[in-house]
Enzyme design. Structure first.
Site, PDB file in Angstrom:
ATOM      1  N   GLY A  12       0.784  -1.238   0.000  1.00 18.90           N
ATOM      2  CA  GLY A  12       0.000   0.000   0.000  1.00 18.90           C
ATOM      3  C   GLY A  12       0.814   1.285   0.000  1.00 18.90           C
ATOM      4  N   LYS A  63     -16.639 -14.526  -8.113  1.00 21.07           N
ATOM      5  CA  LYS A  63     -16.160 -13.134  -8.154  1.00 21.07           C
ATOM      6  C   LYS A  63     -17.353 -12.171  -8.131  1.00 21.07           C
ATOM      7  CE  LYS A  63     -12.758 -12.147 -11.050  1.00 21.07           C
ATOM      8  NZ  LYS A  63     -11.532 -11.374 -10.849  1.00 21.07           N
ATOM      9  N   ARG A  89      -5.931  -8.603  -8.495  1.00 24.09           N
ATOM     10  CA  ARG A  89      -7.089  -9.371  -8.913  1.00 24.09           C
ATOM     11  C   ARG A  89      -7.677  -8.718 -10.163  1.00 24.09           C
ATOM     12  NH1 ARG A  89      -9.423 -13.063  -5.873  1.00 24.09           N
ATOM     13  NH2 ARG A  89      -7.990 -12.795  -4.157  1.00 24.09           N
ATOM     14  N   LEU A  90      -8.107  -9.534 -11.099  1.00 24.16           N
ATOM     15  CA  LEU A  90      -8.762  -8.960 -12.280  1.00 24.16           C
ATOM     16  C   LEU A  90     -10.133  -8.430 -11.885  1.00 24.16           C
ATOM     17  CD1 LEU A  90      -8.210 -11.323 -15.341  1.00 24.16           C
ATOM     18  CD2 LEU A  90      -7.547  -8.930 -15.110  1.00 24.16           C
ATOM     19  N   ASN A 105      -5.612   1.955 -13.158  1.00 24.08           N
ATOM     20  CA  ASN A 105      -4.602   1.101 -12.510  1.00 24.08           C
ATOM     21  C   ASN A 105      -3.219   1.655 -12.813  1.00 24.08           C
ATOM     22  OD1 ASN A 105      -3.543  -1.280 -11.226  1.00 24.08           O
ATOM     23  ND2 ASN A 105      -3.086  -2.096 -13.251  1.00 24.08           N
ATOM     24  N   HIS A 107       0.736   0.258 -13.417  1.00 21.16           N
ATOM     25  CA  HIS A 107       1.488  -0.970 -13.697  1.00 21.16           C
ATOM     26  C   HIS A 107       2.982  -0.625 -13.762  1.00 21.16           C
ATOM     27  CE1 HIS A 107       2.249  -4.958 -15.178  1.00 21.16           C
ATOM     28  NE2 HIS A 107       3.010  -4.442 -16.122  1.00 21.16           N
TER      29      HIS A 107
HETATM   30  C1  GRF Z   1       3.098  -1.277  -7.645  1.00 20.59           C
HETATM   31  O1  GRF Z   1       4.374  -1.514  -8.147  1.00 20.59           O
HETATM   32  C2  GRF Z   1       2.090  -1.199  -8.757  1.00 20.59           C
HETATM   33  O2  GRF Z   1       2.627  -0.781  -9.963  1.00 20.59           O
HETATM   34  C3  GRF Z   1       1.621  -2.614  -8.896  1.00 20.59           C
HETATM   35  O3  GRF Z   1       1.631  -3.138  -7.600  1.00 20.59           O
HETATM   36  C4  GRF Z   1       2.601  -2.441  -6.814  1.00 20.59           C
HETATM   37  C5  GRF Z   1       1.928  -2.012  -5.543  1.00 20.59           C
HETATM   38  O4  GRF Z   1       2.847  -1.477  -4.629  1.00 20.59           O
HETATM   39  N1  GRF Z   1       0.345  -2.678  -9.557  1.00 20.59           N
HETATM   40  P1  GRF Z   1       2.314  -0.815  -3.278  1.00 20.59           P
HETATM   41  O5  GRF Z   1       1.429  -1.863  -2.594  1.00 20.59           O
HETATM   42  O6  GRF Z   1       1.554   0.411  -3.631  1.00 20.59           O
HETATM   43  O7  GRF Z   1       3.529  -0.537  -2.466  1.00 20.59           O
END
Ligand code: GRF
Length: 186
Positions: A12, A63, A89-90, A105, A107
């Site tokens: 988080g 789900k 999770r999708l 999101n 990534h």
């Molecule tokens: C991040 O690297 C994000 O890109 C990916 O999951 C990770 C979450 O990190 N989707 P955090 O829990 O916010 O530290």
């Protein structure tokens, strides 16, 4: 003030940065949704005084069943944006239909390259020289939604995976709050 809800499954750190940079300034972070009872993001939420909704997916048959529960929570809030931050999770039809075009999101790779669970590891295995992060809308696929913004850096030869992860996280913490604030203003 506009409202956002953050979804997370793990540490988080993005959630915390979003709260620190935006909460009660650009928007209200109204809720943290977490699918992992015991995840560290819940500790962070407690310290930051953000309400949480935690569920155990194993307690539901499908789900759609647990997403209906999430929708009940969201109906009270009416969020302007749903922000996935390490939600592993999708997103299913139930949430996608209810919040079409409102779920984003982050990534840790430059999509469309290296989607999936280990974007950083896959990019390193491939030997890329430029690395980065992508903020995108969420659709039914794995990291396939329309790209909103990206940021990148050139890696140096001797950087370890841990050092790269730290740089990626720092980049996420810059980019994600900026993108969220911009989307909320649009
Ligand atoms: C991040 O690297 C994000 O890109 C990916 O999951 C990770 C979450 O990190 N989707 P955090 O829990 O916010 O530290």
């Amino acid at each position: 003030m506009k409202k956002i809800v953050v979804f997370a499954s793990g540490s988080g750190s993005n959630f915390q940065t979003i709260v620190e940079k935006l909460h009660q300034k650009e928007c209200e972070v109204a809720l943290l949704v977490c699918d992992q009872p015991g995840a560290y993001c819940l500790e962070r939420a407690k310290h930051l005084s953000i309400p949480t909704f935690t569920f155990n997916p194993k307690s539901y048959e499908t789900k759609a069943d647990f997403e209906k529960e999430i929708c009940k929570q969201l109906e009270i809030i009416h969020p302007d944006l749903i922000v996935l931050a390490g939600y592993m999770r999708l997103i299913g039809e139930t949430l996608l239909e209810a919040y079409e075009g409102k779920i984003i999101n982050i990534h840790p790779a430059l999509l469309p390259a290296f989607p999936g669970r280990d974007g950083i590891g896959d990019a390193l295995k491939y030997g890329v020289k430029v690395m980065g992060v992508t903020v995108h809308y969420v659709d039914a696929g794995i990291d396939t939604g329309k790209i909103i913004d990206q940021a990148c850096f050139k890696r140096t030869e001797n950087e370890t995976k841990e050092e790269i992860e730290t740089r990626i996280h720092a980049l996420e913490h810059e980019l994600y709050p900026q993108v969220i604030a911009k989307l909320l203003k649009a």
